[in-house]
Design an enzyme around this catalytic site. Sequence first.
Site, PDB file in Angstrom:
ATOM      1  N   ARG A 110     -16.977   1.014  13.893  1.00 46.17           N
ATOM      2  CA  ARG A 110     -17.607   1.113  12.559  1.00 46.17           C
ATOM      3  C   ARG A 110     -17.208   2.380  11.805  1.00 46.17           C
ATOM      4  NH1 ARG A 110     -22.127  -0.823  15.337  1.00 46.17           N
ATOM      5  NH2 ARG A 110     -22.315  -3.068  15.082  1.00 46.17           N
TER       6      ARG A 110
ATOM      7  N   LYS B  58      -7.689   4.587  -0.135  1.00 46.71           N
ATOM      8  CA  LYS B  58      -7.411   3.144  -0.029  1.00 46.71           C
ATOM      9  C   LYS B  58      -6.643   2.908   1.265  1.00 46.71           C
ATOM     10  CE  LYS B  58      -6.906   1.666  -4.831  1.00 46.71           C
ATOM     11  NZ  LYS B  58      -5.951   1.017  -5.744  1.00 46.71           N
TER      12      LYS B  58
ATOM     13  N   GLU C 174       6.409   8.203  -8.351  1.00 49.41           N
ATOM     14  CA  GLU C 174       4.935   8.371  -8.417  1.00 49.41           C
ATOM     15  C   GLU C 174       4.576   9.751  -8.979  1.00 49.41           C
ATOM     16  OE1 GLU C 174       3.040   5.829  -8.007  1.00 49.41           O
ATOM     17  OE2 GLU C 174       4.101   4.478  -6.646  1.00 49.41           O
TER      18      GLU C 174
ATOM     19  N   LYS D  65      -4.137  13.375  -8.687  1.00 49.75           N
ATOM     20  CA  LYS D  65      -4.705  12.163  -8.075  1.00 49.75           C
ATOM     21  C   LYS D  65      -6.132  12.431  -7.611  1.00 49.75           C
ATOM     22  CE  LYS D  65      -4.281   8.068  -5.509  1.00 49.75           C
ATOM     23  NZ  LYS D  65      -3.691   7.230  -4.491  1.00 49.75           N
TER      24      LYS D  65
ATOM     25  N   GLU E  85     -12.317   2.469  -8.706  1.00 47.38           N
ATOM     26  CA  GLU E  85     -11.424   1.846  -9.672  1.00 47.38           C
ATOM     27  C   GLU E  85     -12.146   0.991 -10.716  1.00 47.38           C
ATOM     28  OE1 GLU E  85      -7.805   0.713  -7.799  1.00 47.38           O
ATOM     29  OE2 GLU E  85      -7.081  -0.330  -9.565  1.00 47.38           O
TER      30      GLU E  85
ATOM     31  N   ARG F  41      -9.480   5.293 -12.959  1.00 45.08           N
ATOM     32  CA  ARG F  41      -8.468   5.172 -11.902  1.00 45.08           C
ATOM     33  C   ARG F  41      -7.365   4.189 -12.289  1.00 45.08           C
ATOM     34  NH1 ARG F  41      -9.740   5.509  -5.409  1.00 45.08           N
ATOM     35  NH2 ARG F  41      -7.665   5.061  -4.682  1.00 45.08           N
TER      36      ARG F  41
ATOM     37  N   ASN G 129      -2.287   3.087 -12.587  1.00 47.28           N
ATOM     38  CA  ASN G 129      -1.532   1.833 -12.562  1.00 47.28           C
ATOM     39  C   ASN G 129      -0.407   1.808 -13.603  1.00 47.28           C
ATOM     40  OD1 ASN G 129      -1.687  -0.379 -10.888  1.00 47.28           O
ATOM     41  ND2 ASN G 129      -2.435  -1.693 -12.543  1.00 47.28           N
TER      42      ASN G 129
ATOM     43  N   HIS H 217       2.823  -0.103 -13.231  1.00 46.01           N
ATOM     44  CA  HIS H 217       2.665  -0.988 -12.079  1.00 46.01           C
ATOM     45  C   HIS H 217       2.444  -2.455 -12.452  1.00 46.01           C
ATOM     46  CE1 HIS H 217       2.567   2.732  -9.901  1.00 46.01           C
ATOM     47  NE2 HIS H 217       2.360   2.130  -8.741  1.00 46.01           N
TER      48      HIS H 217
ATOM     49  N   HIS I 229       4.878  -4.158 -10.160  1.00 50.39           N
ATOM     50  CA  HIS I 229       4.504  -5.008  -9.021  1.00 50.39           C
ATOM     51  C   HIS I 229       5.190  -6.360  -9.101  1.00 50.39           C
ATOM     52  CE1 HIS I 229       0.605  -2.723  -7.895  1.00 50.39           C
ATOM     53  NE2 HIS I 229       1.543  -2.500  -7.005  1.00 50.39           N
TER      54      HIS I 229
ATOM     55  N   HIS J  43       9.360   0.039  -4.009  1.00 45.13           N
ATOM     56  CA  HIS J  43       8.229   0.119  -4.936  1.00 45.13           C
ATOM     57  C   HIS J  43       8.540   1.063  -6.106  1.00 45.13           C
ATOM     58  CE1 HIS J  43       4.056   0.189  -6.197  1.00 45.13           C
ATOM     59  NE2 HIS J  43       4.068   1.508  -6.144  1.00 45.13           N
TER      60      HIS J  43
HETATM   61  N1  LIG Z   1      -3.170   3.526  -0.033  1.00 46.85           N
HETATM   62  C1  LIG Z   1      -2.650   3.783  -1.215  1.00 46.85           C
HETATM   63  O1  LIG Z   1      -3.306   4.275  -2.141  1.00 46.85           O
HETATM   64  C2  LIG Z   1      -1.196   3.491  -1.417  1.00 46.85           C
HETATM   65  C3  LIG Z   1      -0.526   3.991  -2.548  1.00 46.85           C
HETATM   66  C4  LIG Z   1       0.850   3.779  -2.662  1.00 46.85           C
HETATM   67  C5  LIG Z   1       1.515   3.043  -1.691  1.00 46.85           C
HETATM   68  N2  LIG Z   1       0.824   2.546  -0.618  1.00 46.85           N
HETATM   69  C6  LIG Z   1       1.523   1.802   0.448  1.00 46.85           C
HETATM   70  O2  LIG Z   1       2.511   2.652   1.003  1.00 46.85           O
HETATM   71  C7  LIG Z   1       3.553   1.851   1.534  1.00 46.85           C
HETATM   72  C8  LIG Z   1       4.873   2.451   1.099  1.00 46.85           C
HETATM   73  O3  LIG Z   1       4.934   3.782   1.571  1.00 46.85           O
HETATM   74  P1  LIG Z   1       6.310   4.461   1.995  1.00 46.85           P
HETATM   75  O4  LIG Z   1       7.310   4.301   0.915  1.00 46.85           O
HETATM   76  O5  LIG Z   1       5.965   5.811   2.479  1.00 46.85           O
HETATM   77  O6  LIG Z   1       6.819   3.481   3.149  1.00 46.85           O
HETATM   78  P2  LIG Z   1       7.045   3.602   4.727  1.00 46.85           P
HETATM   79  O7  LIG Z   1       5.834   4.098   5.427  1.00 46.85           O
HETATM   80  O8  LIG Z   1       7.561   2.271   5.131  1.00 46.85           O
HETATM   81  O9  LIG Z   1       8.189   4.699   4.867  1.00 46.85           O
HETATM   82  C9  LIG Z   1       9.494   4.426   4.388  1.00 46.85           C
HETATM   83  C10 LIG Z   1      10.537   4.519   5.511  1.00 46.85           C
HETATM   84  O10 LIG Z   1      10.759   5.880   5.832  1.00 46.85           O
HETATM   85  C11 LIG Z   1      10.547   6.122   7.220  1.00 46.85           C
HETATM   86  N3  LIG Z   1      10.037   7.492   7.287  1.00 46.85           N
HETATM   87  C12 LIG Z   1       8.816   7.934   6.909  1.00 46.85           C
HETATM   88  N4  LIG Z   1       8.782   9.282   6.915  1.00 46.85           N
HETATM   89  C13 LIG Z   1      10.000   9.699   7.331  1.00 46.85           C
HETATM   90  C14 LIG Z   1      10.575  10.986   7.530  1.00 46.85           C
HETATM   91  N5  LIG Z   1       9.915  12.100   7.220  1.00 46.85           N
HETATM   92  N6  LIG Z   1      11.839  11.045   7.980  1.00 46.85           N
HETATM   93  C15 LIG Z   1      12.558   9.902   8.220  1.00 46.85           C
HETATM   94  N7  LIG Z   1      12.077   8.667   8.019  1.00 46.85           N
HETATM   95  C16 LIG Z   1      10.809   8.566   7.588  1.00 46.85           C
HETATM   96  C17 LIG Z   1       9.624   5.037   7.670  1.00 46.85           C
HETATM   97  O11 LIG Z   1       9.747   4.785   9.038  1.00 46.85           O
HETATM   98  C18 LIG Z   1      10.103   3.866   6.824  1.00 46.85           C
HETATM   99  O12 LIG Z   1      11.231   3.274   7.404  1.00 46.85           O
HETATM  100  C19 LIG Z   1       3.325   0.438   1.039  1.00 46.85           C
HETATM  101  O13 LIG Z   1       2.827  -0.345   2.087  1.00 46.85           O
HETATM  102  C20 LIG Z   1       2.274   0.601  -0.056  1.00 46.85           C
HETATM  103  O14 LIG Z   1       1.448  -0.534  -0.172  1.00 46.85           O
HETATM  104  C21 LIG Z   1      -0.496   2.777  -0.471  1.00 46.85           C
HETATM  105 ZN   LIG Z   2       2.731   2.991  -6.859  1.00 49.91          ZN
END
Ligand SMILES: NC(=O)c1ccc[n+]([C@@H]2O[C@H](COP(=O)([O-])OP(=O)(O)OC[C@H]3O[C@@H](n4cnc5c(N)ncnc54)[C@H](O)[C@@H]3O)[C@@H](O)[C@H]2O)c1
Ligand SMILES: [Zn+2]
Length: 371
Positions: free
Chosen positions: A123, A145, A187, A229, A239, A243, A247, A250, A254, A266
């Site tokens: 929990r 999130k 971003e 942020k 949101e 917030r 977007n 986006h 998206h 992305h």
């Molecule tokens: N929770 C939120 O508010 C929020 C906001 C934006 C995006 N997201 C989510 O984030 C995800 C995208 O994030 P991302 O772009 O970080 O993707 P990711 O976690 O897939 O990382 C991108 C790639 O880089 C590699 N990697 C990560 N750090 C590294 C490092 N320091 N050195 C070498 N390789 C490294 C990972 O293994 C992966 O292959 C999506 O799933 C998206 O939905 C969430």
């Molecule tokens: Zn984004």
Amino acid sequence: MNCTTQAIRIPAEPEGAYEVRIGSGLLAQALDAVAERFPGHRPFLVTDANVERSGHAAALIGESNTEGFVIDPPGEQSKTMRTVESIIAEMETKKFGRDTVIIALGGGTVGDMAGFAAAIFKRGVPCVQIPTTTVAQADSAIGGKTGVDSDLSKNAFGAFHHPAMVIVDCSTLKTLDDRHFRAGLVESIKHAMILDADYFDTIESNLDAILARDEDILCKLAQKNTAIKGRVVYEDPREKNLRRILNFGHTLGHAVETESDYSLLHGEAVAIGIMAACRIAEALDACSDEVGARACALFERLGLPLALPAEATLNALMDTMTRDKKAVGGLPRFILLDALGSVYAPADTFGVEVPPDILESVITRFDKIQD
Ligand SMILES: NC(=O)c1ccc[n+]([C@@H]2O[C@H](COP(=O)([O-])OP(=O)(O)OC[C@H]3O[C@@H](n4cnc5c(N)ncnc54)[C@H](O)[C@@H]3O)[C@@H](O)[C@H]2O)c1
Ligand SMILES: [Zn+2]
């Protein structure tokens, strides 16, 4: 070059404020920082195979016998309930209990999965986010999130679960591949465009140092992103209105990401969405064309494609946007600017319904990506 460690407190309800510590070379002290914040808790490290290969997990664990879970394969394909179940199964097998503190070391996928596991394990246990990508440091690690994808849609399962602490170690970005590094900067540019024109100037005039991954400037970016942020999320944690400005870019972004079948990252898709939002605002006479011109120049310097994949046809994009969960009454809403650093808010609401003819003419102006 090393930057001085900074701490920013993000207010959050109901869990209370949390600290975002920003600096370089912080991994080696991270376990101590977690132990100080959560005395008597057992840390459980969640990371992925790429982050582990890059040496960051070893730098964090040091000589300790910290237990954990390595997500393999890394990336979106593993962002599922099955992985979260495996993380929880591993914690149960190792007899982790309510005194667990989960440490998420990685990009947004690791943060989203580990954060979600923390939200539901027993929990809810605390989660410390240690983001290692430009997306995660600017965006996903802050705001609470968490979630995973279903077979049909992104982030179908999720929960709001604020991190207990965030440690941004800018030196981890050194090992990130160039394409992810550059796309993730979108971003930061988004934050600057919606709320802080000076920040936009900073990115513009320091882009070469940013691309050379100078730690001083990366730390400055992290501080700005966290402040922006953090403020938006505090004022509107669930949101409801403000917030939504996050977007920006986006709505179309998206749709482009989905229609490209995720061949575009992305950030690459959001850059297209930001350009579309600028052109819509110009067409509505809400904003001067200088804003779009400066954004376009910056995206070009970043080497982003700014062109639509062949499968992202006008019809497909319009269809996806009207099905988006943020569309109201079937009409897509766009966050627009009236100036750099200022969101257009007629009648105090963010999110403008855009006449389909304007939207269509903006979308058809984009080039198509050549194979
Ligand atoms: N929770 C939120 O508010 C929020 C906001 C934006 C995006 N997201 C989510 O984030 C995800 C995208 O994030 P991302 O772009 O970080 O993707 P990711 O976690 O897939 O990382 C991108 C790639 O880089 C590699 N990697 C990560 N750090 C590294 C490092 N320091 N050195 C070498 N390789 C490294 C990972 O293994 C992966 O292959 C999506 O799933 C998206 O939905 C969430
Ligand atoms: Zn984004």
